[in-house]
Every structure is written in structure tokens, then in C-alpha cells.
Design a protein around this motif. Structure first.
Motif, PDB file in Angstrom:
ATOM      1  N   TRP A   1       3.592   2.678   3.686  1.00  0.00           N
ATOM      2  CA  TRP A   1       2.358   2.335   2.978  1.00  0.00           C
ATOM      3  C   TRP A   1       2.498   0.935   2.412  1.00  0.00           C
TER       4      TRP A   1
ATOM      5  N   ALA B   1      -1.720   1.419   6.075  1.00  0.00           N
ATOM      6  CA  ALA B   1      -0.691   2.357   6.516  1.00  0.00           C
ATOM      7  C   ALA B   1      -0.449   2.198   8.006  1.00  0.00           C
TER       8      ALA B   1
ATOM      9  N   TYR C   1      -7.690   7.832   5.026  1.00  0.00           N
ATOM     10  CA  TYR C   1      -6.355   8.413   4.979  1.00  0.00           C
ATOM     11  C   TYR C   1      -6.359   9.897   4.606  1.00  0.00           C
TER      12      TYR C   1
ATOM     13  N   VAL D   1      -2.890   8.903   0.233  1.00  0.00           N
ATOM     14  CA  VAL D   1      -2.316   7.735  -0.421  1.00  0.00           C
ATOM     15  C   VAL D   1      -2.085   8.098  -1.870  1.00  0.00           C
TER      16      VAL D   1
END
Length: 242
Positions: free
Chosen positions: A39, A58, A146, A158
Motif C-alpha cells: 500500500w 495499491a 479497494y 485500506v
């Protein structure tokens, strides 16, 4: 499939440790990074000389492409939030690749367009939207990009602290905290240590004032600002933002 196989052959593999900077705002450089795992935080310098969090990236994302296209200074800093890997691709090699593979060129254009739309929406939100709407829109964007569907909703993949989320929203931490508490009380989200679970996607979409059908599309490999599955088969990131 050929384009996917070709792009992962480009450049050279690099590894980044937590806190290491891939790109620095204001510096010249025309190479790009194809992120494979980990990340990353995208930061920009503010008027009061601090670094504000603009976005997260990412595995499957591309960073540094703007300077590659126009040979101008970098517009943001990219920092590894955890240990990760990427491919460093030189400018000419990357441009030659795009010229040879139309599908990949379209995917990169979609990725750039998605980032610009995100930036434009945030500027509009700062000037005209209530705080609850702004928070809901940022959560929705993160879920789209994400999100991982699970039995109880969509887990935002995240791990952000509340100060980091406040930076993405462009508001004070206490203001964002109050909105998150209200969303929790309404059963729309759950929060824990560095995690957010969206339990009621349609209601979050209503608060964000966006289309509920679109809000349900949270498959990470097909989001607008990532080249991911359309050009490569990225390593699925397992680390979290810290």
C-alpha cells in the motif's frame, strides 16, 4: 493476455520498505512505477508546509504517469506505507508499450481519467457539500476501489487512521469523528482499529448523493483509476496502511 504478459516484463523489479519514497513532489523524472504489492500514500505539500494525504494506491495501480507524459515535475509524493514491490519502467519503454498495445493504452487513459475525476469531485465537495456527504463520498470511493465483499457488507481494504481519513475528506479530525459516529449509530458502517466495514451500501450511497447501483460495483479489479486486471494480473496486496 499478450498485453498483460508484456507489461509485467517491462522495466526492472524494485522493492520498497515502509516509509521509503518512490516519487517526490517537484522533482523531475519521467519513469513510472507499476505497483505489484503493498500500500502507498500519495501526499502533496500544503501552503503551511506540511504533507497532506491525497489518495492511496495499491497493487495494480500505476504512479508517475503524468510526468512520463508531459516531462514536467512530479505533482505529488508517493510513499510506501508497508513493504511492497513494483516495476520501475523507463519513459520511452512505457510509451513504446502503449503505442503497441491499444487495449493497455485505453486502460491507462481510464486510470488517468479516474484520478482526475477523483480530484475534481473532491474540490467540488470541499466548497459545496455538507460534511456527512463528503465523508460518505470518500468512503464510497475507497469501497469502490479497494472494497472486499464479505458476509456483512463491504470491507474497505485500506486501513486508515481517522487523521488520515480526515485528510482525504479535507476536514478536521473531530468533524470526521462526529460523522463516523453518526454513521455507526445508524448501522451504515462499522469501525475498528484502522478498519471500516460498510454494512449498508445503498444508504451510504444515498448520503453520498450518488447512484446506488453504481455504488454496489465494488470489485477492485474493475475500478476506473486502476489498470489492474485489464492489463496485468497483479499480486493481491495483503498488507495494510499503517
Amino acid at each position: 493476455m499478450e498485453a498483460r504478459e508484456q507489461i509485467v516484463r517491462l522495466g526492472r523489479p524494485v522493492r520498497f520498505e515502509r516509509g521509503e519514497r518512490l516519487l517526490r513532489e517537484g522533482e523531475y523524472g519521467s519513469h513510472v512505477f507499476l505497483l505489484l504489492s503493498g500500500w502507498y500514500k500519495v501526499l502533496a505539500r500544503t501552503k503551511d508546509d506540511r504533507e497532506a494525504l491525497l489518495a492511496v494506491r495499491a497493487g495494480g495501480d500505476l504512479v508517475g504517469e503524468l510526468a512520463c507524459f508531459d516531462a514536467q515535475p512530479r505533482v505529488a509524493t508517493v510513499v510506501a506505507a508497508v513493504t511492497g514491490s513494483a516495476k520501475l519502467i523507463g519513459r520511452q519503454q512505457f510509451l513504446d508499450f502503449l503505442a503497441s498495445y491499444e487495449e493497455s493504452a485505453r486502460a491507462v487513459m481510464c486510470a488517468v481519467a479516474g484520478k482526475l475525476r477523483w480530484a475534481t469531485r473532491r474540490r467540488q465537495d470541499f466548497g459545496s457539500c455538507p460534511m456527512e456527504t463528503r465523508v460518505a463520498r470518500v468512503l464510497q470511493e475507497l469501497a469502490r476501489a479497494y472494497g472486499q465483499p464479505c458476509a456483512t457488507g463491504v470491507s474497505i481494504g485500506v486501513s486508515l487512521t481517522q487523521p488520515e481519513l480526515a485528510e482525504l475528506v479535507g476536514a478536521s479530525e473531530p468533524s470526521v469523528h462526529r460523522v463516523l459516529r453518526s454513521l455507526r449509530q445508524q448501522g451504515i458502517i462499522e469501525t475498528g482499529y484502522r478498519r471500516v466495514l460498510v454494512r449498508d451500501v445503498p444508504e451510504l450511497s444515498r448520503i453520498a448523493a450518488t447512484d446506488a447501483d453504481t455504488a454496489h460495483r465494488v470489485v477492485p479489479a474493475d475500478t476506473n483509476h486502476r489498470i489492474a486486471a485489464r492489463t496485468i494480473a497483479p499480486t493481491q496486496p495483503t498488507a495494510r496502511l499503517v
